[in-house]
Design a protein around this motif. Structure first.
Motif, PDB file in Angstrom:
ATOM      1  N   ASP A   9       1.183  -0.791   0.001  1.00 42.77           N
ATOM      2  CA  ASP A   9      -0.113   0.401  -0.067  1.00 42.77           C
ATOM      3  C   ASP A   9       0.676   1.414  -0.102  1.00 42.77           C
ATOM      4  O   ASP A   9       1.832   1.189   1.109  1.00 42.77           O
ATOM      5  N   GLU A  10       0.603   2.235  -1.105  1.00 41.60           N
ATOM      6  CA  GLU A  10       1.263   4.059  -1.048  1.00 41.60           C
ATOM      7  C   GLU A  10       1.827   4.170   0.236  1.00 41.60           C
ATOM      8  O   GLU A  10       2.252   5.255   0.133  1.00 41.60           O
ATOM      9  N   CYS A  37     -14.559   7.420   8.411  1.00 41.23           N
ATOM     10  CA  CYS A  37     -14.871   6.773   9.087  1.00 41.23           C
ATOM     11  C   CYS A  37     -15.617   6.067   8.067  1.00 41.23           C
ATOM     12  O   CYS A  37     -16.125   6.122   7.420  1.00 41.23           O
ATOM     13  N   PRO A  38     -15.530   4.952   7.949  1.00 38.15           N
ATOM     14  CA  PRO A  38     -16.543   3.657   6.896  1.00 38.15           C
ATOM     15  C   PRO A  38     -18.466   3.577   7.763  1.00 38.15           C
ATOM     16  O   PRO A  38     -18.343   3.700   6.984  1.00 38.15           O
ATOM     17  N   ARG A  72      -4.359   2.307  14.190  1.00 34.80           N
ATOM     18  CA  ARG A  72      -4.760   3.464  14.770  1.00 34.80           C
ATOM     19  C   ARG A  72      -6.246   3.403  15.326  1.00 34.80           C
ATOM     20  O   ARG A  72      -7.392   3.182  14.002  1.00 34.80           O
ATOM     21  N   LYS A  73      -6.714   3.642  16.129  1.00 32.27           N
ATOM     22  CA  LYS A  73      -8.021   3.242  16.466  1.00 32.27           C
ATOM     23  C   LYS A  73      -8.631   5.074  16.163  1.00 32.27           C
ATOM     24  O   LYS A  73      -7.754   5.750  16.977  1.00 32.27           O
ATOM     25  N   SER A  87     -11.561   1.536  13.727  1.00 37.84           N
ATOM     26  CA  SER A  87      -9.631   1.040  13.768  1.00 37.84           C
ATOM     27  C   SER A  87      -9.468   1.488  11.623  1.00 37.84           C
ATOM     28  O   SER A  87     -10.550   1.644  11.255  1.00 37.84           O
ATOM     29  N   GLU A  88      -8.228   1.266  11.581  1.00 39.92           N
ATOM     30  CA  GLU A  88      -7.983   1.860  10.497  1.00 39.92           C
ATOM     31  C   GLU A  88      -7.898   0.586   9.965  1.00 39.92           C
ATOM     32  O   GLU A  88      -7.864  -0.237  10.703  1.00 39.92           O
ATOM     33  N   GLN A  89      -8.434   1.056   8.641  1.00 42.81           N
ATOM     34  CA  GLN A  89      -8.596  -0.833   7.999  1.00 42.81           C
ATOM     35  C   GLN A  89      -7.695  -0.551   6.732  1.00 42.81           C
ATOM     36  O   GLN A  89      -6.886   0.313   6.452  1.00 42.81           O
TER      37      GLN A  89
END
Length: 146
Positions: A9-10, A37-38, A72-73, A87-89
């Motif tokens: 992932d860049e 935010c997802p 990261r959360k 949470s970071e995906q």
């Protein structure tokens, strides 16, 4: 090693590399400042906490490769969102997965040519740690648990 991380992932960067007992351990983290935010698609820069995930990747120069990913959360800044935190995906691994998507693809490709027992032995020789039951579970998941 940076190129290997960028191929995942860049937006990720290599923090540190450790070689230990035939294993290369890459510590990586995202360099994105803003995450969406997802649940509501609102931007957030508010970090609540950090957690790490250990994820196996394709071997590098005949060495087993493990990624230690700092995740990261985040706090959602939208007061109307149904979730306060997210949470970071990861783009290169599914939630809770212990292997990268490209490693799973390699495992499935190898197992399509032979039994799970033979695949497990062959992959072990290639420094990929995977058991026959994991291979069977990945095949079931791929085919929709038929």
């Amino acid at each position: 090693m940076d190129a290997i991380v960028k191929s995942l992932d860049e937006h990720y960067q290599l923090i540190k590399t450790i070689y230990k007992d035939g294993v290369v351990v890459l510590f990586i983290e995202s360099n994105q400042k803003v995450l969406l935010c997802p649940y509501c698609n609102v931007e957030s820069t508010s970090i609540h906490s950090y957690q790490t995930r250990e994820i196996q990747d394709l071997p590098i120069v005949d060495l087993k490769t493990v990624l230690i990913v700092s995740i990261r959360k985040m706090k959602c800044l939208n007061s109307k969102c149904s979730h306060k935190y997210f949470s970071e995906q990861l783009s290169f691994a599914q939630p809770r997965a212990q292997k990268t998507n490209r490693l799973i693809k390699r495992i499935l490709h190898t197992s399509s040519e032979m039994s799970s027992v033979c695949s497990s032995k062959l992959l072990k020789d290639e420094k990929i740690t995977v058991g026959k039951s994991t291979i069977c579970n990945l095949i079931k998941k791929k085919h929709g648990n038929r």
